[in-house]
Design a protein around this motif. Sequence first.
Motif, PDB file in Angstrom:
ATOM      1  N   VAL A   1       6.180  11.686   2.467  1.00 46.55           N
ATOM      2  CA  VAL A   1       7.373  11.385   2.305  1.00 46.55           C
ATOM      3  C   VAL A   1       8.001  10.429   2.493  1.00 46.55           C
ATOM      4  O   VAL A   1       8.572   9.747   1.759  1.00 46.55           O
ATOM      5  CB  VAL A   1       8.127  12.641   3.485  1.00 46.55           C
ATOM      6  N   GLN A   2       7.324   9.544   3.577  1.00 48.64           N
ATOM      7  CA  GLN A   2       7.679   8.079   3.730  1.00 48.64           C
ATOM      8  C   GLN A   2       7.191   7.113   2.749  1.00 48.64           C
ATOM      9  O   GLN A   2       7.848   6.230   2.463  1.00 48.64           O
ATOM     10  CB  GLN A   2       7.023   7.641   5.159  1.00 48.64           C
ATOM     11  N   ASP A   3       5.881   7.628   2.170  1.00 50.13           N
ATOM     12  CA  ASP A   3       5.515   6.698   0.924  1.00 50.13           C
ATOM     13  C   ASP A   3       6.277   6.818   0.031  1.00 50.13           C
ATOM     14  O   ASP A   3       6.661   5.842  -0.877  1.00 50.13           O
ATOM     15  CB  ASP A   3       3.899   7.156   0.776  1.00 50.13           C
ATOM     16  N   ILE A   4       6.720   7.988  -0.455  1.00 48.71           N
ATOM     17  CA  ILE A   4       7.644   8.287  -1.631  1.00 48.71           C
ATOM     18  C   ILE A   4       8.999   7.520  -1.403  1.00 48.71           C
ATOM     19  O   ILE A   4       9.624   6.760  -2.320  1.00 48.71           O
ATOM     20  CB  ILE A   4       8.288   9.764  -1.771  1.00 48.71           C
TER      21      ILE A   4
ATOM     22  N   HIS B   1       0.808  -1.162   0.083  1.00 44.87           N
ATOM     23  CA  HIS B   1      -0.136   0.037   0.248  1.00 44.87           C
ATOM     24  C   HIS B   1       0.885   1.345   0.109  1.00 44.87           C
ATOM     25  O   HIS B   1       0.608   2.194  -0.653  1.00 44.87           O
ATOM     26  CB  HIS B   1      -1.003   0.026   1.263  1.00 44.87           C
ATOM     27  N   ALA B   2       2.027   1.367   0.895  1.00 44.48           N
ATOM     28  CA  ALA B   2       2.946   2.446   0.938  1.00 44.48           C
ATOM     29  C   ALA B   2       3.471   2.676  -0.417  1.00 44.48           C
ATOM     30  O   ALA B   2       3.781   3.779  -0.736  1.00 44.48           O
ATOM     31  CB  ALA B   2       3.724   2.311   1.996  1.00 44.48           C
ATOM     32  N   GLU B   3       3.889   1.610  -1.164  1.00 40.84           N
ATOM     33  CA  GLU B   3       4.562   1.624  -2.250  1.00 40.84           C
ATOM     34  C   GLU B   3       3.743   2.147  -3.466  1.00 40.84           C
ATOM     35  O   GLU B   3       4.251   3.071  -4.058  1.00 40.84           O
ATOM     36  CB  GLU B   3       5.207   0.335  -2.593  1.00 40.84           C
ATOM     37  N   ILE B   4       2.479   1.579  -3.372  1.00 44.52           N
ATOM     38  CA  ILE B   4       1.550   2.293  -4.423  1.00 44.52           C
ATOM     39  C   ILE B   4       1.365   3.653  -4.185  1.00 44.52           C
ATOM     40  O   ILE B   4       1.343   4.440  -5.164  1.00 44.52           O
ATOM     41  CB  ILE B   4       0.167   1.416  -4.283  1.00 44.52           C
ATOM     42  N   ARG B   5       0.902   3.997  -3.028  1.00 45.71           N
ATOM     43  CA  ARG B   5       0.856   5.585  -2.607  1.00 45.71           C
ATOM     44  C   ARG B   5       2.215   6.329  -2.957  1.00 45.71           C
ATOM     45  O   ARG B   5       1.917   7.589  -3.508  1.00 45.71           O
ATOM     46  CB  ARG B   5       0.502   5.695  -1.308  1.00 45.71           C
ATOM     47  N   GLY B   6       3.248   5.804  -2.841  1.00 48.63           N
ATOM     48  CA  GLY B   6       4.428   6.546  -3.212  1.00 48.63           C
ATOM     49  C   GLY B   6       4.531   6.799  -4.411  1.00 48.63           C
ATOM     50  O   GLY B   6       5.136   7.780  -5.021  1.00 48.63           O
ATOM     51  N   MET B   7       4.189   5.716  -5.323  1.00 53.38           N
ATOM     52  CA  MET B   7       4.431   5.808  -6.572  1.00 53.38           C
ATOM     53  C   MET B   7       3.469   6.892  -7.192  1.00 53.38           C
ATOM     54  O   MET B   7       3.872   7.541  -8.034  1.00 53.38           O
ATOM     55  CB  MET B   7       4.087   4.448  -7.389  1.00 53.38           C
ATOM     56  N   ARG B   8       2.487   6.876  -6.639  1.00 58.12           N
ATOM     57  CA  ARG B   8       1.421   7.832  -7.191  1.00 58.12           C
ATOM     58  C   ARG B   8       1.895   9.262  -6.943  1.00 58.12           C
ATOM     59  O   ARG B   8       1.931  10.302  -7.645  1.00 58.12           O
ATOM     60  CB  ARG B   8      -0.085   7.626  -6.493  1.00 58.12           C
ATOM     61  N   LEU B   9       2.496   9.617  -5.594  1.00 58.47           N
ATOM     62  CA  LEU B   9       2.953  10.821  -5.165  1.00 58.47           C
ATOM     63  C   LEU B   9       4.208  11.109  -6.227  1.00 58.47           C
ATOM     64  O   LEU B   9       4.157  12.387  -6.621  1.00 58.47           O
ATOM     65  CB  LEU B   9       3.453  10.884  -3.905  1.00 58.47           C
ATOM     66  N   PHE B  10       5.074  10.164  -6.651  1.00 58.63           N
ATOM     67  CA  PHE B  10       6.085  10.288  -7.459  1.00 58.63           C
ATOM     68  C   PHE B  10       5.712  10.780  -8.916  1.00 58.63           C
ATOM     69  O   PHE B  10       6.272  11.596  -9.247  1.00 58.63           O
ATOM     70  CB  PHE B  10       6.964   9.048  -7.474  1.00 58.63           C
ATOM     71  N   ASN B  11       4.618  10.195  -9.251  1.00 54.85           N
ATOM     72  CA  ASN B  11       4.123  10.540 -10.619  1.00 54.85           C
ATOM     73  C   ASN B  11       3.285  11.595 -10.595  1.00 54.85           C
ATOM     74  O   ASN B  11       2.984  12.212 -11.834  1.00 54.85           O
ATOM     75  CB  ASN B  11       3.520   9.560 -11.347  1.00 54.85           C
ATOM     76  N   ASP B  12       2.779  12.155  -9.621  1.00 50.91           N
ATOM     77  CA  ASP B  12       1.561  13.423  -9.318  1.00 50.91           C
ATOM     78  C   ASP B  12       2.392  14.633  -9.614  1.00 50.91           C
ATOM     79  O   ASP B  12       3.246  15.346  -8.831  1.00 50.91           O
ATOM     80  CB  ASP B  12       1.062  13.470  -7.940  1.00 50.91           C
ATOM     81  N   PRO B  13       2.047  15.489 -10.794  1.00 47.67           N
ATOM     82  CA  PRO B  13       2.590  16.638 -11.064  1.00 47.67           C
ATOM     83  C   PRO B  13       2.195  17.689 -10.002  1.00 47.67           C
ATOM     84  O   PRO B  13       3.108  18.733  -9.937  1.00 47.67           O
ATOM     85  CB  PRO B  13       2.063  17.104 -12.459  1.00 47.67           C
ATOM     86  N   ASP B  14       1.383  17.633  -9.102  1.00 43.89           N
ATOM     87  CA  ASP B  14       0.955  18.655  -8.057  1.00 43.89           C
ATOM     88  C   ASP B  14       1.738  18.150  -6.679  1.00 43.89           C
ATOM     89  O   ASP B  14       1.438  19.172  -5.639  1.00 43.89           O
ATOM     90  CB  ASP B  14      -0.422  18.886  -8.073  1.00 43.89           C
ATOM     91  N   LYS B  15       2.112  16.999  -6.544  1.00 43.18           N
ATOM     92  CA  LYS B  15       2.752  16.635  -5.080  1.00 43.18           C
ATOM     93  C   LYS B  15       4.382  16.397  -5.348  1.00 43.18           C
ATOM     94  O   LYS B  15       4.938  17.543  -5.513  1.00 43.18           O
ATOM     95  CB  LYS B  15       2.167  15.378  -4.925  1.00 43.18           C
ATOM     96  N   GLY B  16       4.746  15.161  -5.662  1.00 43.70           N
ATOM     97  CA  GLY B  16       6.134  15.000  -5.572  1.00 43.70           C
ATOM     98  C   GLY B  16       6.658  15.677  -6.989  1.00 43.70           C
ATOM     99  O   GLY B  16       7.756  16.248  -7.153  1.00 43.70           O
ATOM    100  N   ASN B  17       6.099  15.380  -8.067  1.00 45.49           N
ATOM    101  CA  ASN B  17       6.373  15.811  -9.436  1.00 45.49           C
ATOM    102  C   ASN B  17       7.967  14.989  -9.712  1.00 45.49           C
ATOM    103  O   ASN B  17       8.524  15.811 -10.657  1.00 45.49           O
ATOM    104  CB  ASN B  17       6.502  17.127  -9.487  1.00 45.49           C
ATOM    105  N   CYS B  18       8.276  14.010  -9.287  1.00 47.75           N
ATOM    106  CA  CYS B  18       9.704  13.607  -9.330  1.00 47.75           C
ATOM    107  C   CYS B  18       9.826  12.933 -10.745  1.00 47.75           C
ATOM    108  O   CYS B  18      11.123  12.984 -11.448  1.00 47.75           O
ATOM    109  CB  CYS B  18       9.874  12.435  -8.298  1.00 47.75           C
TER     110      CYS B  18
END
Length: 478
Positions: free
Chosen positions: A459-462, A293-310
């Motif tokens: 942050v921990q999810d990313i 679950h944490a990895e999926i959430r982190g992936m979404r945040l990583f790919n989210d242009p308004d959040k991590g935008n990594c």
Amino acid sequence: MNQHPSTLSSDDPTVPEKMRPKPWRWVAGSAGGVLLALAGTAGFFLAYPEKAPASLDRTIEDVSGENPHPVALIRPPVQPLSALAQLGEKIFHDPSLSGSGTQSCASCHDPSRSYGPPNDRDVQLGGVDMRTEGLRPPPSLAYLYRQGPFGIGPTDQENDSPIPLDQLAQQAQGTARATKSAGTAPAANQMVPSGGLFWDGREDTFMDQAKGPMMNPAEMANKSLYDVAAKLQRARYVSDFKPIFGNDIVNQPAMLFTEAMSALSRFQVESASFHRFDSKYDHWLEGKARLSHAEIRGMRLFNDPDKGNCAACHLSQPTADKLPPLFTDTEYEALGVPRNRRLAANRDPSHFDMGLCGPLRTDLAKQTQYCGMFLTPTLRNSAKRGVYFHNGVYHDLKQVVDFYNLREVQPGAIYPHDASGKVHKYDDLPARYHANIDVADAPFDRKAGDRRPLSDAEVQDIIAFLRTLDDGDKATGY
């Protein structure tokens, strides 16, 4: 993730929520109970538009961890090393080729740490006495096989008369830099620096890359190629050169050195250890692993242009021809990381490492629009590194993600303060070059006092997602 919004799937976990079409869902259960969501099924369930709370929706979406759209990745072929590559492997691990007699290529590029630094030091020690401090931490040698030569602007056009870099840089002056956003195709024909090897892209080939450390007084510290050739002539494997290059090769020092560098190059190209592509994320892409679950959430945040935008710079999706993602766009950015005052070079307050415009690279010294820019590295195996950024200022992923999260909204948490309490922002770059620092791309497009882009939990999810990029996952399928 360069898809038009109309082609995005409502059940693709790599796509930020706001970019996905809203599915119709059948939701069963009382308040506070377990919810089942079946979207896009055979139509057995009458449904109503999704209105579930965000926390409820996250529970629903993360329940599986499977990739709903697996792909067949195309990896480099794995085959026995050629005789030249086998010779290169011996040279790579030979400490006798250094001025100290104790330092090999593998000393700074540890195979067990994805050919990155062997320890958590800010920078490595070298030289004839192994006490000389380097200027930058060694970048990883892994996943460089698709790295193009250094250039400014588009590199996909053949040109029999290449335009000099200075001229390209002049053409690029005044050109507005496109904002980078995860999920959006890169702007075409951008006049931006990209490619090359080392933190500043000063070499284009593995052969030239290998030569640098051999002569660097802070590394293997040979005075000339003839010093290296003399050591090769005494090496236990010197006879291995003869079947490949002829018996007389050992009597031609300059040629012996050159062919030794070519052997190092072939080792990096041929050995699968430099581009394994066997991380948990790779296996998830292929449908062979589930993310937590944490990895999926982190992936979404990583790919989210308004959040991590990594993913705007660290591209996370396979290429159109199914090559695994490298997690870099190989471009250069001025990030404004804080000055590392632990470095010996930085005890001189007038010393600044400005990447593309010096001090190690000299051909772009006058192109001051590039001062402070360094190569965007791959994030593969980033959790195995113990040192981050070009100056080694940070030593764990939490510090790295906090830098991106807080640099603009809470600069006092990132940069030093003077006696009056004033924050010295961007303190590792002269003020006249501060305009080069990226303040346009999320999450840097905020102001002091704004809400930080990521919560502590996010942050921990990313970080959890970044750990899925480490090589060596034991995929079992399901």
